[in-house]
Design a protein around this motif. Sequence first.
Motif, PDB file in Angstrom:
ATOM      1  N   VAL A 122       0.975  -1.192  -0.029  1.00 14.34           N
ATOM      2  CA  VAL A 122      -0.039  -0.048   0.084  1.00 14.34           C
ATOM      3  C   VAL A 122       0.908   1.369  -0.056  1.00 14.34           C
ATOM      4  O   VAL A 122       2.124   1.297   0.476  1.00 14.34           O
ATOM      5  CB  VAL A 122      -0.852   0.073   1.090  1.00 14.34           C
ATOM      6  N   GLY A 123       0.118   2.268  -0.556  1.00 13.51           N
ATOM      7  CA  GLY A 123       1.054   3.547  -0.556  1.00 13.51           C
ATOM      8  C   GLY A 123       2.256   3.740  -0.965  1.00 13.51           C
ATOM      9  O   GLY A 123       2.379   2.977  -2.249  1.00 13.51           O
ATOM     10  N   ALA A 124       3.394   4.227  -0.242  1.00 15.47           N
ATOM     11  CA  ALA A 124       4.698   4.081  -1.093  1.00 15.47           C
ATOM     12  C   ALA A 124       5.095   2.833  -1.257  1.00 15.47           C
ATOM     13  O   ALA A 124       6.019   2.486  -2.085  1.00 15.47           O
ATOM     14  CB  ALA A 124       5.516   4.931  -0.094  1.00 15.47           C
ATOM     15  N   GLY A 125       4.713   1.716  -0.329  1.00 10.05           N
ATOM     16  CA  GLY A 125       5.419   0.422  -0.536  1.00 10.05           C
ATOM     17  C   GLY A 125       4.933  -0.322  -1.771  1.00 10.05           C
ATOM     18  O   GLY A 125       5.362  -0.811  -2.389  1.00 10.05           O
ATOM     19  N   PHE A 126       3.629   0.340  -2.342  1.00 13.06           N
ATOM     20  CA  PHE A 126       3.267   0.003  -3.805  1.00 13.06           C
ATOM     21  C   PHE A 126       3.833   0.659  -4.743  1.00 13.06           C
ATOM     22  O   PHE A 126       4.276   0.195  -5.641  1.00 13.06           O
ATOM     23  CB  PHE A 126       1.539  -0.205  -3.726  1.00 13.06           C
ATOM     24  N   ASP A 127       3.860   1.926  -4.531  1.00 14.37           N
ATOM     25  CA  ASP A 127       4.658   2.849  -5.659  1.00 14.37           C
ATOM     26  C   ASP A 127       5.945   2.630  -5.900  1.00 14.37           C
ATOM     27  O   ASP A 127       6.380   2.658  -7.025  1.00 14.37           O
ATOM     28  CB  ASP A 127       4.327   4.465  -4.983  1.00 14.37           C
ATOM     29  N   MET A 128       6.569   2.065  -4.773  1.00 12.47           N
ATOM     30  CA  MET A 128       7.968   1.738  -5.286  1.00 12.47           C
ATOM     31  C   MET A 128       8.198   0.872  -6.369  1.00 12.47           C
ATOM     32  O   MET A 128       8.908   0.777  -7.056  1.00 12.47           O
ATOM     33  CB  MET A 128       8.749   1.325  -3.984  1.00 12.47           C
ATOM     34  N   THR A 129       7.099  -0.350  -6.248  1.00 10.37           N
ATOM     35  CA  THR A 129       7.203  -1.341  -7.273  1.00 10.37           C
ATOM     36  C   THR A 129       6.740  -0.933  -8.885  1.00 10.37           C
ATOM     37  O   THR A 129       7.449  -1.258  -9.586  1.00 10.37           O
ATOM     38  CB  THR A 129       6.183  -2.625  -6.810  1.00 10.37           C
ATOM     39  N   LEU A 130       6.142   0.157  -8.730  1.00  7.75           N
ATOM     40  CA  LEU A 130       5.939   0.981  -9.958  1.00  7.75           C
ATOM     41  C   LEU A 130       6.992   1.613 -10.841  1.00  7.75           C
ATOM     42  O   LEU A 130       7.278   1.707 -11.990  1.00  7.75           O
ATOM     43  CB  LEU A 130       4.514   1.998  -9.829  1.00  7.75           C
ATOM     44  N   ALA A 131       7.950   1.777  -9.927  1.00  4.34           N
ATOM     45  CA  ALA A 131       9.273   2.223 -10.642  1.00  4.34           C
ATOM     46  C   ALA A 131      10.107   1.017 -11.138  1.00  4.34           C
ATOM     47  O   ALA A 131      11.009   1.373 -11.721  1.00  4.34           O
ATOM     48  CB  ALA A 131      10.000   2.746  -9.721  1.00  4.34           C
ATOM     49  N   CYS A 132       9.835  -0.135 -10.763  1.00  2.00           N
ATOM     50  CA  CYS A 132      10.444  -1.401 -11.263  1.00  2.00           C
ATOM     51  C   CYS A 132       9.873  -1.801 -12.701  1.00  2.00           C
ATOM     52  O   CYS A 132       8.962  -1.028 -13.395  1.00  2.00           O
ATOM     53  CB  CYS A 132      10.131  -2.620 -10.417  1.00  2.00           C
ATOM     54  N   ASP A 133      10.628  -2.665 -13.403  1.00  2.00           N
ATOM     55  CA  ASP A 133      10.220  -2.949 -14.809  1.00  2.00           C
ATOM     56  C   ASP A 133       9.289  -3.867 -14.856  1.00  2.00           C
ATOM     57  O   ASP A 133       8.274  -4.024 -15.706  1.00  2.00           O
ATOM     58  CB  ASP A 133      11.391  -3.385 -15.273  1.00  2.00           C
ATOM     59  N   ILE A 134       9.206  -5.027 -14.044  1.00  2.00           N
ATOM     60  CA  ILE A 134       8.325  -6.156 -14.083  1.00  2.00           C
ATOM     61  C   ILE A 134       7.812  -6.081 -12.658  1.00  2.00           C
ATOM     62  O   ILE A 134       8.544  -6.265 -11.626  1.00  2.00           O
ATOM     63  CB  ILE A 134       8.918  -7.519 -14.609  1.00  2.00           C
ATOM     64  N   ARG A 135       6.484  -6.629 -12.597  1.00  2.00           N
ATOM     65  CA  ARG A 135       5.815  -6.702 -11.145  1.00  2.00           C
ATOM     66  C   ARG A 135       5.068  -8.198 -11.246  1.00  2.00           C
ATOM     67  O   ARG A 135       4.182  -8.283 -11.808  1.00  2.00           O
ATOM     68  CB  ARG A 135       4.929  -5.443 -10.799  1.00  2.00           C
ATOM     69  N   ILE A 136       5.576  -9.006 -10.325  1.00  2.00           N
ATOM     70  CA  ILE A 136       4.719 -10.425 -10.224  1.00  2.00           C
ATOM     71  C   ILE A 136       4.232 -10.237  -8.879  1.00  2.00           C
ATOM     72  O   ILE A 136       4.871 -10.134  -7.717  1.00  2.00           O
ATOM     73  CB  ILE A 136       6.269 -11.390 -10.027  1.00  2.00           C
ATOM     74  N   ALA A 137       2.892 -10.730  -8.757  1.00  2.00           N
ATOM     75  CA  ALA A 137       2.150 -10.603  -7.490  1.00  2.00           C
ATOM     76  C   ALA A 137       1.568 -11.938  -7.269  1.00  2.00           C
ATOM     77  O   ALA A 137       0.987 -12.983  -7.930  1.00  2.00           O
ATOM     78  CB  ALA A 137       1.214  -9.601  -7.555  1.00  2.00           C
ATOM     79  N   ALA A 138       1.463 -12.383  -6.006  1.00  2.00           N
ATOM     80  CA  ALA A 138       0.785 -13.548  -5.500  1.00  2.00           C
ATOM     81  C   ALA A 138      -0.705 -13.343  -5.452  1.00  2.00           C
ATOM     82  O   ALA A 138      -1.253 -12.233  -5.813  1.00  2.00           O
ATOM     83  CB  ALA A 138       1.130 -13.960  -3.950  1.00  2.00           C
ATOM     84  N   GLN A 139      -1.469 -14.260  -5.894  1.00  2.00           N
ATOM     85  CA  GLN A 139      -2.857 -14.221  -6.170  1.00  2.00           C
ATOM     86  C   GLN A 139      -3.803 -13.555  -5.008  1.00  2.00           C
ATOM     87  O   GLN A 139      -4.652 -12.780  -5.275  1.00  2.00           O
ATOM     88  CB  GLN A 139      -3.356 -15.615  -6.531  1.00  2.00           C
ATOM     89  N   SER A 140      -3.261 -13.604  -3.888  1.00  2.00           N
ATOM     90  CA  SER A 140      -4.170 -13.138  -2.645  1.00  2.00           C
ATOM     91  C   SER A 140      -3.502 -11.673  -2.240  1.00  2.00           C
ATOM     92  O   SER A 140      -4.067 -11.378  -1.379  1.00  2.00           O
ATOM     93  CB  SER A 140      -3.794 -13.895  -1.564  1.00  2.00           C
ATOM     94  N   ALA A 141      -2.527 -11.357  -2.980  1.00  2.00           N
ATOM     95  CA  ALA A 141      -2.036  -9.725  -2.729  1.00  2.00           C
ATOM     96  C   ALA A 141      -3.295  -8.759  -2.978  1.00  2.00           C
ATOM     97  O   ALA A 141      -3.980  -8.970  -3.702  1.00  2.00           O
ATOM     98  CB  ALA A 141      -0.823  -9.638  -3.491  1.00  2.00           C
ATOM     99  N   THR A 142      -2.944  -7.757  -1.919  1.00  2.00           N
ATOM    100  CA  THR A 142      -3.867  -6.558  -2.171  1.00  2.00           C
ATOM    101  C   THR A 142      -3.181  -5.253  -2.384  1.00  2.00           C
ATOM    102  O   THR A 142      -2.053  -5.300  -1.604  1.00  2.00           O
ATOM    103  CB  THR A 142      -4.947  -6.351  -1.147  1.00  2.00           C
ATOM    104  N   PHE A 143      -3.582  -4.316  -3.081  1.00  2.00           N
ATOM    105  CA  PHE A 143      -3.046  -3.138  -3.194  1.00  2.00           C
ATOM    106  C   PHE A 143      -3.970  -1.942  -2.679  1.00  2.00           C
ATOM    107  O   PHE A 143      -5.088  -1.955  -3.024  1.00  2.00           O
ATOM    108  CB  PHE A 143      -2.608  -2.940  -4.301  1.00  2.00           C
TER     109      PHE A 143
END
Length: 271
Positions: A122-143
């Motif tokens: 959530v918040g900055a914890g999610f936004d940091m991943t938007l600066a990455c090239d590829i994002r792989i998420a577990a099915q149960s993840a929430t944002f």
Amino acid sequence: MSDLLFSVDNGIARITLNRPDRLNAFSTEMIDLWIDALETVRDSEDIRVVVLMANGRAFCAGGDVKVMTQGEGMLYNNTGAGDQVSTGLARKNTLWKRVQRVPLLLQEIDKPVIAVMHGLAVGAGFDMTLACDIRIAAQSATFSESYVKAGIVPGDGGAFFLPRIVGVDKALELLWTGDSFTAEEAKQLGLVTHVVPDEQLNEFADAYVKRLASGPQEVLRFTKRAVYQGLHTDLRTSLDMISSAMAVVTELEDYKEGVKAILEKRTPNFK
């Protein structure tokens, strides 16, 4: 244990957020170690791929709200009363000198950067991943772009990255409401590249990363530069840049190996 772990093995760098008892919410130590790790990744020729991941039951809860309320105006800083941020300018400088260095450094790295997410992001914890090239998420993840619920603005790159991925209207909706969304919904929006069953997350991510690490490294890096710079240049400039890259990579051993492997109908063995 450190609030952030950093290791390199066979050309693969792993940056692991390590405050599981606080859902990996940011601490000063975490941010400082994160900056050091990213600078090492950026400057090392031995590192081929970078993985951003987290320990515990969540990926990252963003800023530590408990810390932020320990002193008037304290923001992403938990080193004690002597380091409290008490003015607007000081708060701005704290963001600029610490947290905001992370997305800036992520954008400077020309190697593949892969975020592997589980649980809450959530918040900055999610936004940091938007600066990455590829994002792989577990099915149960929430944002969630949860800043609005804390009465703050998206200070860590969300206002920059979100509209470029999902469009202006959807970006504003996510930021204005702070509503949570699932991994599948994130994938539909283009915010997540792959969604995999929880029990397969690490296996899938490891195979994905190893595949990139075994590829022709200069080709991957030139291609990344061309894609990102192409977002901010005209066609002529982009074509001029990529023709220069082509002139370089066709003089490398990986090019010779790639052509030879195609002719011999086998898998290439890049250096």
